[in-house]
Design a protein around this motif. Structure first.
Motif, PDB file in Angstrom:
ATOM      1  N   ASP A 531      18.633-135.864 -56.274  1.00  0.00           N
ATOM      2  CA  ASP A 531      18.803-137.303 -56.119  1.00  0.00           C
ATOM      3  C   ASP A 531      19.443-137.916 -57.368  1.00  0.00           C
ATOM      4  OD1 ASP A 531      18.320-139.544 -54.320  1.00  0.00           O
ATOM      5  OD2 ASP A 531      16.966-140.287 -55.873  1.00  0.00           O
ATOM      6  N   ALA A 532      19.241-137.253 -58.515  1.00  0.00           N
ATOM      7  CA  ALA A 532      19.865-137.703 -59.764  1.00  0.00           C
ATOM      8  C   ALA A 532      21.315-137.235 -59.871  1.00  0.00           C
ATOM      9  CB  ALA A 532      19.071-137.186 -60.962  1.00  0.00           C
ATOM     10  N   GLY A 533      21.781-136.476 -58.851  1.00  0.00           N
ATOM     11  CA  GLY A 533      23.171-136.035 -58.839  1.00  0.00           C
ATOM     12  C   GLY A 533      23.410-134.686 -59.468  1.00  0.00           C
ATOM     13  N   LEU A 534      22.353-133.940 -59.783  1.00  0.00           N
ATOM     14  CA  LEU A 534      22.488-132.658 -60.468  1.00  0.00           C
ATOM     15  C   LEU A 534      22.726-131.511 -59.491  1.00  0.00           C
ATOM     16  CD1 LEU A 534      19.554-132.913 -63.048  1.00  0.00           C
ATOM     17  CD2 LEU A 534      22.004-133.319 -63.470  1.00  0.00           C
ATOM     18  N   ILE A 535      23.276-130.422 -60.032  1.00  0.00           N
ATOM     19  CA  ILE A 535      23.287-129.136 -59.332  1.00  0.00           C
ATOM     20  C   ILE A 535      22.087-128.364 -59.865  1.00  0.00           C
ATOM     21  CG2 ILE A 535      24.535-126.988 -58.934  1.00  0.00           C
ATOM     22  CD1 ILE A 535      27.131-128.556 -59.392  1.00  0.00           C
ATOM     23  N   VAL A 536      21.113-128.105 -58.998  1.00  0.00           N
ATOM     24  CA  VAL A 536      19.830-127.536 -59.423  1.00  0.00           C
ATOM     25  C   VAL A 536      19.782-126.070 -59.034  1.00  0.00           C
ATOM     26  CG1 VAL A 536      17.336-127.865 -59.423  1.00  0.00           C
ATOM     27  CG2 VAL A 536      18.841-129.791 -58.894  1.00  0.00           C
ATOM     28  N   LEU A 537      19.491-125.220 -60.004  1.00  0.00           N
ATOM     29  CA  LEU A 537      19.355-123.788 -59.773  1.00  0.00           C
ATOM     30  C   LEU A 537      17.862-123.462 -59.809  1.00  0.00           C
ATOM     31  CD1 LEU A 537      22.294-124.258 -60.758  1.00  0.00           C
ATOM     32  CD2 LEU A 537      22.198-122.005 -61.821  1.00  0.00           C
ATOM     33  N   VAL A 538      17.306-123.053 -58.685  1.00  0.00           N
ATOM     34  CA  VAL A 538      15.874-122.776 -58.575  1.00  0.00           C
ATOM     35  C   VAL A 538      15.686-121.270 -58.489  1.00  0.00           C
ATOM     36  CG1 VAL A 538      13.767-123.180 -57.256  1.00  0.00           C
ATOM     37  CG2 VAL A 538      15.530-124.958 -57.364  1.00  0.00           C
ATOM     38  N   SER A 539      15.023-120.685 -59.479  1.00  0.00           N
ATOM     39  CA  SER A 539      14.826-119.240 -59.527  1.00  0.00           C
ATOM     40  C   SER A 539      13.336-118.928 -59.404  1.00  0.00           C
ATOM     41  CB  SER A 539      15.386-118.680 -60.843  1.00  0.00           C
ATOM     42  OG  SER A 539      15.135-117.292 -60.931  1.00  0.00           O
ATOM     43  N   PHE A 540      12.906-118.711 -58.167  1.00  0.00           N
ATOM     44  CA  PHE A 540      11.500-118.431 -57.870  1.00  0.00           C
ATOM     45  C   PHE A 540      11.422-117.264 -56.883  1.00  0.00           C
ATOM     46  CE2 PHE A 540      10.733-122.283 -59.951  1.00  0.00           C
ATOM     47  CZ  PHE A 540       9.371-122.530 -60.067  1.00  0.00           C
ATOM     48  N   ILE A 541      10.410-116.434 -57.031  1.00  0.00           N
ATOM     49  CA  ILE A 541      10.211-115.376 -56.029  1.00  0.00           C
ATOM     50  C   ILE A 541      10.117-115.997 -54.645  1.00  0.00           C
ATOM     51  CG2 ILE A 541       8.638-113.568 -55.202  1.00  0.00           C
ATOM     52  CD1 ILE A 541       7.814-113.096 -58.122  1.00  0.00           C
ATOM     53  N   SER A 542       9.374-117.082 -54.525  1.00  0.00           N
ATOM     54  CA  SER A 542       9.175-117.802 -53.255  1.00  0.00           C
ATOM     55  C   SER A 542       9.061-116.822 -52.086  1.00  0.00           C
ATOM     56  CB  SER A 542      10.283-118.826 -53.025  1.00  0.00           C
ATOM     57  OG  SER A 542      11.563-118.309 -53.277  1.00  0.00           O
ATOM     58  N   PRO A 543       7.951-116.088 -52.005  1.00  0.00           N
ATOM     59  CA  PRO A 543       7.874-114.941 -51.084  1.00  0.00           C
ATOM     60  C   PRO A 543       7.778-115.298 -49.600  1.00  0.00           C
ATOM     61  CG  PRO A 543       5.756-115.299 -52.150  1.00  0.00           C
ATOM     62  CD  PRO A 543       6.723-116.234 -52.801  1.00  0.00           C
ATOM     63  N   PHE A 544       7.409-116.546 -49.253  1.00  0.00           N
ATOM     64  CA  PHE A 544       7.128-116.865 -47.852  1.00  0.00           C
ATOM     65  C   PHE A 544       8.257-117.686 -47.234  1.00  0.00           C
ATOM     66  CE2 PHE A 544       2.856-116.807 -49.964  1.00  0.00           C
ATOM     67  CZ  PHE A 544       2.511-115.535 -49.519  1.00  0.00           C
ATOM     68  N   ARG A 545       8.703-117.273 -46.058  1.00  0.00           N
ATOM     69  CA  ARG A 545       9.794-117.969 -45.369  1.00  0.00           C
ATOM     70  C   ARG A 545       9.435-119.423 -45.065  1.00  0.00           C
ATOM     71  NH1 ARG A 545       9.806-113.123 -41.831  1.00  0.00           N
ATOM     72  NH2 ARG A 545      11.315-111.659 -42.676  1.00  0.00           N
ATOM     73  N   SER A 546       8.181-119.659 -44.707  1.00  0.00           N
ATOM     74  CA  SER A 546       7.798-121.018 -44.303  1.00  0.00           C
ATOM     75  C   SER A 546       7.989-122.003 -45.445  1.00  0.00           C
ATOM     76  CB  SER A 546       6.337-121.046 -43.824  1.00  0.00           C
ATOM     77  OG  SER A 546       5.473-120.565 -44.838  1.00  0.00           O
ATOM     78  N   GLU A 547       7.700-121.587 -46.698  1.00  0.00           N
ATOM     79  CA  GLU A 547       7.872-122.504 -47.833  1.00  0.00           C
ATOM     80  C   GLU A 547       9.346-122.695 -48.172  1.00  0.00           C
ATOM     81  OE1 GLU A 547       4.473-122.547 -46.976  1.00  0.00           O
ATOM     82  OE2 GLU A 547       4.761-120.547 -47.770  1.00  0.00           O
ATOM     83  N   ARG A 548      10.133-121.638 -48.025  1.00  0.00           N
ATOM     84  CA  ARG A 548      11.574-121.793 -48.260  1.00  0.00           C
ATOM     85  C   ARG A 548      12.189-122.701 -47.196  1.00  0.00           C
ATOM     86  NH1 ARG A 548      11.196-116.010 -49.101  1.00  0.00           N
ATOM     87  NH2 ARG A 548      12.368-115.640 -47.171  1.00  0.00           N
TER      88      ARG A 548
END
Length: 637
Positions: A531-548
């Motif tokens: 929302d601030a106009g940035l390009i955000v790079l998120v590096s997380f294992i994030s193992p579950f499809r539902s949360e992604r």
């Protein structure tokens, strides 16, 4: 409404015949623990009231010889258990409905399963019932499943209980045993909201106290089961219920007609009555009530009609027409009781689809306040709700929904929760009340928009979501990508899993519940950064499809890019830059992704990158190229 029920309740012209129209209708179900005799009781009731045709009796006798468990006697359970699997296993699996009538009343009875794994089917049968027959095996007394079904019946608004102490013949028709079971049940049910509880000793197999008082229980001076079912007082169908009409279809056959079709969920409506569109608050009057058989002056709960309004209001499918002087809640936060059906636990922070009579929206369980101990009804602290558990939760929907308290209106107060990916029904809920915070917290309108913030940076905001196993190379590739973007003057920020856990998420561990909350928080932060106009790079294992998937749905079309950094677990363990795999394999780290906790690979990521074939720098260039093609080409909105 099922065709069989509809035929039972009305004639083809939509009117009751004289002799049937004067009879009240009682919907009831049988419930209780396994092998307590629920199906047998219904079969005996139909048989003894002579409501079976001769060919049904012959078929029942033949089935009893093939599948029966009653020796040479008729196995009445086979009359209701129609599935082959039910007959082979001797259990009830699905809900079976039977329709019958006596001289005094009409009945719809639901036979529900006793096995715990079929709790969802019991809840389905209870959702429309006025009375529950809770069967208790006289030899076993009140069991946990008896309590569970009774509690669910109470949650679902059933006010009348028959405590059917079955198999009384197997304990020699002992009054003392019957009295003990009755006392145990009444103590348990004292805090449940039942209007009446009628204990009856009976033998479903031999018919004792089913349709008439039995000489084998001279000490019992109460009614037979059928007498009670025929005489129990059921509340007036329309008493205290406000008009609710979920719009299922906008009928526009020509330029001169515009009507709203659906089934009246509650209350009644007359020509000239004022109604309001629940979500918009616009009001009008009823001009016509149209049916297949002609115009009506009045329509009541359960009738399928088309309503024509005096004014041209915007009313779409999924909205609700309601009584103007008694409107429902329209809110995006509320408390509810939830019965959880699925083997995968319900976890606060995880996102589901919530479906009501009118809406289908994304929802998050924001807080699990407590689970209910079925034996004592005590409130137990919990981080998740397991299969067949009942919990009290706060929920937040993505957009406001229309609802009443379940206690006031069953149709408008219930919902189901559906898994976003598999579309399985995960649980069912009964809304208690809206949360006051929903009225107090509103989105603040700001004059500087996200478009303005992005324009001054000469870029379009984006979220690049890196997912993969620990050690797969997510952070390395993300770091290379940020350097490439920075060299081109892009405004970026990396949200790294380890770094965020030093501050924002330092209070979270690595249980499944904490991992869900970890991703929820990061997704919300990424949304603010975009929302601030940035390009955000998120590096997380994030193992579950539902949360992604939850993270993806926070952003506009084309703004979210999922990048799967695919590295075999053997290679990740070989690299093991932090020594975590060795500790996990020794059992020193619990809930470690890929070892003791699952990783669900993306099914359709925007980019699927294999680190075994190329260097991190080349992979970063591929992502940059994909990002540039997205930002320079046409975007879908």
């Amino acid at each position: 409404m099922q065709a069989g029920v509809a035929d039972f309740l009305r004639t083809k012209k939509g009117e009751f015949p004289d002799q049937e129209g004067n009879k009240s209708l009682l919907r009831f179900l049988t419930c209780g623990s396994v092998d307590d005799g629920k199906s047998t009781l219904i079969g005996r009731l139909l048989y003894d009231t002579k409501l079976l045709f001769e060919d049904q009796i012959v078929a029942l006798e033949n089935d009893s010889r093939r599948h029966g468990t009653a020796g040479d006697d008729i196995d009445f359970a086979l009359l209701v258990d129609g599935l082959e699997a039910e007959r082979e296993q001797g259990i009830t699996i699905d809900v079976a409905y039977r329709f019958f009538t006596t001289k005094r009343r009409k009945f719809i009875v639901a036979d529900t399963p006793g096995h715990e794994e079929y709790t969802r089917n019991m809840a389905t049968g209870a959702s429309t019932a006025d009375l529950a027959v809770v069967l208790i095996d006289a030899r076993k007394g009140v069991l946990q499943q008896s309590r569970r079904h009774s509690y669910i019946a109470s949650l679902l608004g059933i006010k009348h209980i028959v405590l059917a102490v079955n198999k009384i013949d197997l304990i020699g028709y002992e009054k003392v045993v019957f009295s003990q079971i009755t006392d145990d049940y009444l103590r348990f049910a004292a805090d449940l909201d039942f209007a009446t509880i009628q204990p009856i000793p009976l033998s479903a197999r031999y018919g004792d106290n089913v349709i008439a008082r039995s000489a084998n229980t001279p000490w019992y001076d109460g009614p037979s089961l059928l007498d009670h079912l025929e005489t129990v007082s059921i509340e007036n169908l329309f008493a205290g219920k406000s008009f609710r009409f979920p719009v299922q279809y906008v009928s526009r056959p020509n330029l001169d007609f515009r009507g709203f079709s659906g089934q009246i969920a509650s209350g009644r409506i007359h020509i000239g009555d004022r109604v309001t569109v629940a979500k918009s608050g616009q009001s009008s009057s009823i001009k016509e009530i149209v049916t297949f058989d002609g115009l009506l002056e009045e329509a009541v709960e359960g009738q399928a009609v088309t309503l024509v309004l005096e004014d041209q209001l915007e009313v779409s499918r999924g909205n609700v027409l309601v009584a103007s002087d008694d409107r429902p809640n329209v809110a995006d936060q509320f408390q509810a009781h939830i019965i959880w059906f699925d083997a995968d636990p319900m976890i606060p922070g995880r996102s589901y689809i919530l479906r009501t009579e009118t809406d289908s929206v994304g929802v998050t369980v924001t807080a699990l306040k407590y689970c209910v101990d079925i034996n004592t009804l005590a409130h137990l602290a919990a981080k998740s709700s397991q299969m067949n558990e009942i919990s009290v939760c706060n929920l937040a929907t993505q957009t406001p929904i229309v609802f009443d308290r379940y206690a006031d209106n069953r149709v408008m107060g219930n919902f189901i929760l559906i898994d976003r990916l598999s579309k399985r029904t995960m649980g069912a809920g009964m809304i208690d009340f809206p949360l006051r915070r929903a009225e107090n917290v509103h989105w603040q309108s700001l004059e500087v928009t996200r478009g303005a913030r992005a324009a001054i940076k000469h870029q379009e905001p984006a979220v690049i979501w890196f997912t993969g196993l620990s050690g797969s190379g997510k952070s390395t590739v993300a770091n290379w990508l940020e350097k490439l973007l920075l060299a081109k003057g892009r405004h970026t920020y990396i949200l790294d899993g380890d770094n965020v856990r030093h501050g924002l998420n330092k209070d979270l561990g690595f249980t499944e519940e904490d991992r869900v909350e970890n991703i929820r928080r990061v997704a919300e932060v990424a949304k603010l950064m975009a929302d601030a106009g940035l390009i955000v790079l998120v590096s997380f294992i994030s193992p579950f499809r539902s949360e992604r998937q939850l993270a993806r749905e926070l952003f506009e079309n084309g703004e979210f890019m999922e990048v799967f950094i695919d590295t075999p677990i053997e290679e990740c363990a070989r690299r093991d830059p932090k020594g975590l795999y060795k500790k996990a394999m020794r059992g020193e780290i619990q809930n470690f992704t890929g070892i003791s906790s699952p990783y669900e690979p993306p099914m359709n990521p925007e980019l699927h990158l294999n680190t075994m074939d190329e260097t991190p720098a080349n992979l970063a260039r591929k992502i940059e190229a994909h990002l540039e093609s997205r930002t320079t080409g046409p975007r879908s909105r």
